[in-house]
Write a protein that holds these residues in place. Structure first.
Motif, short mmCIF file in Angstrom:
data_model
loop_
_atom_site.label_atom_id
_atom_site.label_comp_id
_atom_site.label_asym_id
_atom_site.label_seq_id
_atom_site.Cartn_x
_atom_site.Cartn_y
_atom_site.Cartn_z
N VAL A 136 37.08 31.04 -1.22
CA VAL A 136 35.97 30.55 -2.03
C VAL A 136 36.48 29.70 -3.19
CG1 VAL A 136 34.01 31.24 -3.47
CG2 VAL A 136 34.54 32.52 -1.38
N ASP A 137 35.76 28.64 -3.51
CA ASP A 137 36.02 27.80 -4.69
C ASP A 137 34.68 27.51 -5.35
OD1 ASP A 137 36.36 24.97 -6.06
OD2 ASP A 137 38.37 25.83 -5.84
N ARG A 138 34.67 27.38 -6.67
CA ARG A 138 33.42 27.18 -7.40
C ARG A 138 32.77 25.85 -7.05
NH1 ARG A 138 34.16 23.69 -11.53
NH2 ARG A 138 36.30 23.20 -12.19
N SER B 292 25.97 26.84 -4.40
CA SER B 292 27.40 27.08 -4.22
C SER B 292 27.60 28.38 -3.45
CB SER B 292 28.11 27.15 -5.58
OG SER B 292 27.67 28.29 -6.30
N THR B 293 28.84 28.61 -3.03
CA THR B 293 29.12 29.80 -2.23
C THR B 293 28.99 31.09 -3.03
OG1 THR B 293 31.47 29.39 -2.65
CG2 THR B 293 30.59 28.66 -0.53
N ASN B 294 28.99 31.00 -4.37
CA ASN B 294 28.77 32.22 -5.17
C ASN B 294 27.30 32.44 -5.49
OD1 ASN B 294 28.20 30.33 -7.11
ND2 ASN B 294 29.91 30.82 -8.46
N GLY B 295 26.41 31.59 -4.95
CA GLY B 295 24.98 31.77 -5.13
C GLY B 295 24.37 30.97 -6.25
N GLN C 277 19.82 32.63 -9.78
CA GLN C 277 20.94 32.62 -8.85
C GLN C 277 20.55 33.37 -7.59
OE1 GLN C 277 24.67 33.35 -10.69
NE2 GLN C 277 25.78 33.73 -8.78
N ALA D 6 25.39 35.63 -2.92
CA ALA D 6 26.58 34.89 -2.52
C ALA D 6 26.53 34.57 -1.04
CB ALA D 6 27.83 35.70 -2.86
N THR E 179 27.95 34.25 2.62
CA THR E 179 28.95 34.91 3.45
C THR E 179 28.73 34.52 4.91
OG1 THR E 179 27.56 36.88 3.70
CG2 THR E 179 29.14 36.87 1.86
#
Length: 445
Positions: free
Chosen positions: A327-329, A355-358, A370, A373, A375
């Protein structure tokens, strides 16, 4: 006078045109009525043939099973009879042998008594010795009738009763299948199929959806879905091509499937979504709807866009994560007004993304709300609609534009709704993704 004639002529033409339209409508209704009659007659004939074939197979199977069971029971009788008769036959042979010895001894004794005095002593001695050898006081034992098998067959009417009850409940005839296709929605390269129950008493545990090309010479239906959901998106369909869809259900605690629903015809005019070919760091599937990030040797985060602005307002765009990498921001999936190749992330002006962190970004700015995340297996949906146009003014431009879009982003069981202000009116967008590290695989539809 001429005006009156012209007026009458115009009215006559209008009446003729109305009559033609009326006749055309009636003919269409007749055609629909004939189709309905054909469906009733045809389905009734098929139902009769199905019933005849099924019950003929049941009769043959029941006769075969009864014959097999009769053979087993008859074999058991034969075995008991053979095992029981053998000792009786052996005993009979022993007794018959004794009777023969006794007859022979009687003849010799009577002959010895008739001999002269000179021979009598020898004959009587020989007779007495032979009589002692035979053991005339030893008799074979004959079994009592209570000790001998008395073969019988135990039969009752329970099987017939169970069979009668089972047959009385076996099979059913219905005027309509318990489930029907409710809606067919075109999607890019696919059709969203929704179905519903029409028999409220039918407790459905599972559904099956099948499809095939219409008019394809009797080709077999393909299995598209099996599960508890009441809708499914069928992908990889050719645009402007008719497809037939049908659905059936299985009741709670049952093994058999219900009759198929009446086939419904659907088609899509929308070309399938495709990723742009030739983007560095990405490998595409043969249909170009799956992208794999395969090269992270450099720190640059290339953005992979669609082949064109193929996402339109009013549609639902879905990204499904099939595989995940580190994962990257800067990792993101979303939509943009343009497909600028020089950008290194979708977290920029002119784009909305997650983004992948939501985290949700609008024109490069992170929102407070938000989502979960991202997955493996995550499905991220984008829905957009035009809200309103504002007159151009300095105030509008300072807010980022004069064209408002209502955007809904969904992930998991949550969604974020916001207004996106853009400067130029547009209803078609590029979609894209950007990943720093390799291993990410995304399906778009």
């Amino acid at each position: 006078m001429a005006m009156e004639v012209d007026l009458l002529l115009q009215e006559a033409k209008e009446s003729i045109e109305a009559a033609q339209n009326y006749r055309s409508e009636l003919q269409q209704r007749l055609h629909g009525l004939n189709q309905a009659r054909k469906q009733v007659r045809g389905s009734s004939g098929q139902a009769r043939e199905t019933l005849r074939r099924h019950f003929a197979e049941l009769q043959a199977a029941a006769a075969r099973l009864l014959a097999e069971r009769l053979g087993v029971l008859m074999a058991e009788v034969d075995a008991i009879e053979a095992d029981s008769i053998k000792p009786l036959d052996d005993c009979q042979s022993l007794i018959e042998h004794g009777v023969g010895q006794a007859d022979e001894l009687l003849r010799e004794g009577e002959a010895a008594l008739r001999t002269s005095l000179d021979e009598k002593e020898d004959k009587l001695g020989s007779f007495t010795k032979k009589a002692l050898q035979i053991q005339l006081d030893s008799l074979p034992e004959v079994p009592a009738l209570v000790d001998v098998p008395c073969v019988s067959a135990q039969l009752d009417d329970s099987l017939l009763s169970l069979f009668r009850d089972g047959v009385s409940r076996h099979g059913a005839v219905s005027s309509h299948p318990p489930v029907q296709i409710e809606e067919l929605q075109e999607r890019p390269g696919g059709i969203l199929v929704r179905w519903c129950k029409v028999d409220e008493d039918f407790a459905a545990a599972e559904f099956r959806l099948q499809y095939r090309r219409s008019g394809s010479g009797g080709s077999q239906y393909e299995e598209a879905f099996k599960g508890r959901d009441s809708e499914f998106l069928v992908l990889h369909l050719d645009p402007h091509t008719d497809y037939l869809f049908r659905v059936c259900a299985r009741g709670e605690g049952r093994t058999e499937w219900s009759p198929w629903s009446i086939p419904q015809t659907g088609y899509t005019t929308l070309a399938p979504h495709e990723w742009r070919s030739g983007t560095e760091g990405y490998i595409l599937s043969s249909r170009k709807n799956i992208a794999l990030r395969n090269d992270s040797a450099h720190s640059r985060c290339p953005v992979l866009y669609s082949s064109g602005p193929t996402y339109y307002c009013g549609q639902t765009l879905t990204f499904r994560i099939m595989a995940a990498g580190p994962v990257d921001r800067r990792d993101s999936v979303g939509v943009s007004i343009d497909g600028k190749t020089e950008e290194e992330s979708l977290q920029r002006d002119g784009a909305v993304c997650i983004s992948t962190n939501g985290a949700v970004f609008v024109n490069g700015k992170e929102m407070t709300n938000q989502l979960p995340a991202v997955t493996v297996g995550s499905a991220i949906t984008f829905d957009m609609e035009v809200v309103t146009l504002f007159p151009v003014s300095n105030n509008n431009l300072s807010e980022g534009g004069n064209f408002k879009l209502r955007v809904t982003i969904g992930s998991g069981n949550r969604e974020v709704v916001f207004d996106w202000m853009v400067e130029q009116p547009t209803d078609c967008f590029f979609f894209g993704c950007s990943f720093v590290h390799s291993g990410w695989k995304v399906l778009v539809f």
